[in-house]
Design a protein around this motif. Structure first.
Motif, mmCIF file in Angstrom:
data_model
loop_
_atom_site.group_PDB
_atom_site.id
_atom_site.type_symbol
_atom_site.label_atom_id
_atom_site.label_comp_id
_atom_site.label_asym_id
_atom_site.label_seq_id
_atom_site.Cartn_x
_atom_site.Cartn_y
_atom_site.Cartn_z
ATOM 1 N N GLY B 110 0.824 -1.214 0.000
ATOM 2 C CA GLY B 110 0.000 0.000 0.000
ATOM 3 C C GLY B 110 0.854 1.259 0.000
ATOM 4 N N MET B 113 2.435 1.852 -3.429
ATOM 5 C CA MET B 113 1.475 2.396 -4.389
ATOM 6 C C MET B 113 1.363 3.902 -4.231
ATOM 7 S SD MET B 113 -0.170 1.512 -6.900
ATOM 8 C CE MET B 113 -0.103 -0.254 -6.841
ATOM 9 N N PHE B 114 1.337 4.367 -2.977
ATOM 10 C CA PHE B 114 1.236 5.797 -2.713
ATOM 11 C C PHE B 114 2.457 6.527 -3.278
ATOM 12 C CE2 PHE B 114 -0.750 9.308 -0.613
ATOM 13 C CZ PHE B 114 0.274 10.129 -0.180
ATOM 14 N N PRO B 177 -3.332 3.682 -0.326
ATOM 15 C CA PRO B 177 -3.479 3.751 -1.779
ATOM 16 C C PRO B 177 -4.761 4.477 -2.204
ATOM 17 C CG PRO B 177 -3.661 1.471 -0.996
ATOM 18 C CD PRO B 177 -3.200 2.283 0.149
ATOM 19 N N SER B 180 -4.171 7.928 -2.848
ATOM 20 C CA SER B 180 -3.444 8.248 -4.089
ATOM 21 C C SER B 180 -4.372 8.173 -5.288
ATOM 22 C CB SER B 180 -2.275 7.284 -4.276
ATOM 23 O OG SER B 180 -2.741 5.996 -4.641
#
Lengths: 244, 241
Positions: B110, B113-114, B177, B180
């Motif tokens: 996670g 992904m950010f 995430p 984002s």
């Protein structure tokens, strides 16, 4: 019915669980899961754990994964007032142990495992050494973790929480031994770390420590095992991903 | 002297600690540490936590890092409701099992992904290569599947009938995430239903307060001065080695 522990002593978390159960005289059935042959991906093991990792503990109907959870379960269930030091009831001591056990996943464990893979496994699968810059970067991370370990977690104490050995030291030592198994002497020129290692070995008992680490100290048979079991092809995409 | 908590609500583990303390009415002095501005590298913060990460707490003389250690410490010290960290051996083991797995299981994916979607393009000035993005997405999806199937299963919460530290730690990581711009709940009915239950238990107001910052990240990052974020370049380059 005794506990069942599904283990492969190539794996660091399996070693901590094995050592703890043996040291504290918890009776168990050793159920070997041969990671080098991919047994964890078989149908039988899938019924034990869908995560397909070791160690796994089965206590009657209760199945539990994750060594840190297993160690705490065993300490709680089978512990005595004499063995309280493994996971003390004292609030601050326990917090220090939890702090280490939490930090180590993405630090010592991740970096030690990576160096182990780069030195012992990847060259077998790809047929060539890991590129220098990748290896250097991995070693840098491991070096930093060891520095944090010596300076913050040990400082000038005999063990992580002070005078007595605990789950934190046990989990630490098995992770540090992983890259050592590939011939990398992490204790050289690290007197604080070496002295701590000697104390830990003494507390656990040298025979038990050596028994648990025999497998990892002899990883030379891995190439042939991988070849015999189709693991080369199986691991190739996984390795490719590591380098993406 | 009051409990001091050093937090930045952009950080998932800071959110879980914040929500836990607030939900359980644990009094504390909030000390904000702005991570994207590099405040964790300052001299003062180094005295609280030499590993230079948040969250960290100072309780009198006692300094402690690592959100999971912090929450267990607070749960014990302030005698919070049993369901957060049950005394029952097997229920507690289930909570510990999740809290252990999640570090490399979901947190790593996670967080990545950010960084890949928001921070790296901002700091480096280029989009992340497709194969890296796809690889990261694959890992995240694998984790979410395991959370739904193994950890939640057909239970209302991870440990069973009641919310625990496991659900709290899970939700804050899954929201990263989301911040984002990736809606991880879409198409995942079980996860969405669990998220609704968790939100209801925490209280919508507290949940939203804790997540306000991260949910406004896309806009915030857009307006950030990337020249001030160059300290993160070495870390980013390492990610791509």
């Amino acid at each position: 019915m005794p506990l069942e522990l599904y283990l492969d002593l190539h794996s660091q978390p399996c070693r901590s669980v094995f050592i703890f159960a043996k040291k504290t005289n918890i009776p168990f059935d050793f159920k070997f899961v041969d990671l080098a042959t991919g047994q964890q991906y078989g149908e039988d093991f899938g019924k034990i754990s869908v995560v397909r990792k070791v160690p796994v503990m089965r206590d009657g109907d209760f199945i539990l994964t994750e060594s840190v959870a297993i160690l705490k379960y065993m300490a709680e269930k089978f512990g005595t007032s004499d063995s309280d030091h493994w996971y003390p009831a004292d609030l601050q001591k326990r917090a220090r142990i939890n702090e280490y056990l939490s930090w180590q996943h993405a630090a010592m464990r991740a970096h030690g495992s990576k160096v182990f893979w780069f030195r012992a496994i990847v060259p077998i699968i790809t047929g060539s050494e890991v590129p220098k810059e990748k290896m250097d970067s991995a070693m840098e991370d491991l070096t930093l973790s060891l520095k944090v370990f010596e300076e913050k977690f040990l400082d000038d104490r005999p063990f992580i929480i002070g005078e007595k050995i605990s789950l934190a030291d046990l989990v630490a030592i098995v992770e540090i031994m992983q890259p050592v198994g590939t011939g990398l002497d992490l204790f050289e020129n690290r007197p604080t770390l070496s002295a701590w290692r000697d104390r830990v070995k003494k507390e656990l008992g040298e025979a038990l420590f050596d028994e648990a680490h025999k497998t990892i100290m002899h990883v030379d048979s891995l190439p042939q095992t991988f070849e015999n079991n189709g693991m080369l092809e199986f691991l190739k995409p996984k390795i490719q991903k590591m380098f993406n | 002297m009051a409990l001091e908590m050093y937090l930045d609500l952009f950080s998932q583990p800071c959110r879980s600690v914040y929500i836990f303390a607030k939900k359980n009415n644990i009094p504390f002095d909030l000390k904000t540490v702005s991570l994207l501005e590099g405040e964790q590298y300052g001299e003062e913060f180094g005295k609280i936590n030499m590993m230079r990460k948040a969250p960290a707490i100072r309780d009198g003389e006692f300094c402690l890092a690592e959100s999971i250690a912090i929450m267990k410490y607070l749960a014990e010290k302030y005698k919070t409701s049993d369901h957060w960290y049950p005394a029952d051996l097997q229920k507690r083991a289930r909570v510990n099992e999740y809290l252990s797995w999640q570090h490399m299981g979901i947190r790593m994916h996670g967080s990545k992904m950010f960084w890949l979607r928001l921070l790296i393009p901002k700091i480096m000035g280029v989009e992340v290569p497709k194969d890296k993005m796809d690889g990261a997405l694959e890992d995240l999806e694998g984790s979410l599947k395991l959370i739904e199937e193994k950890f939640i299963g057909d239970k209302p919460f991870i440990a069973g009938e009641q919310i625990s530290l496991a659900d709290l730690v899970a939700i804050v990581e899954i929201m990263q995430p989301v911040g984002s711009g990736l809606d991880v709940f879409e198409g995942r009915l079980k996860l969405s239903a669990w998220r609704d239950r968790v939100q209801a238990e925490i209280g919508k107001e507290l949940f939203d307060e804790a997540h306000q910052g991260i949910l406004a990240s896309q806009e915030m990052v857009k307006n950030m001065d990337s020249s001030k974020m160059q300290i993160f370049k070495p870390k980013i380059l390492k990610m791509f080695l």
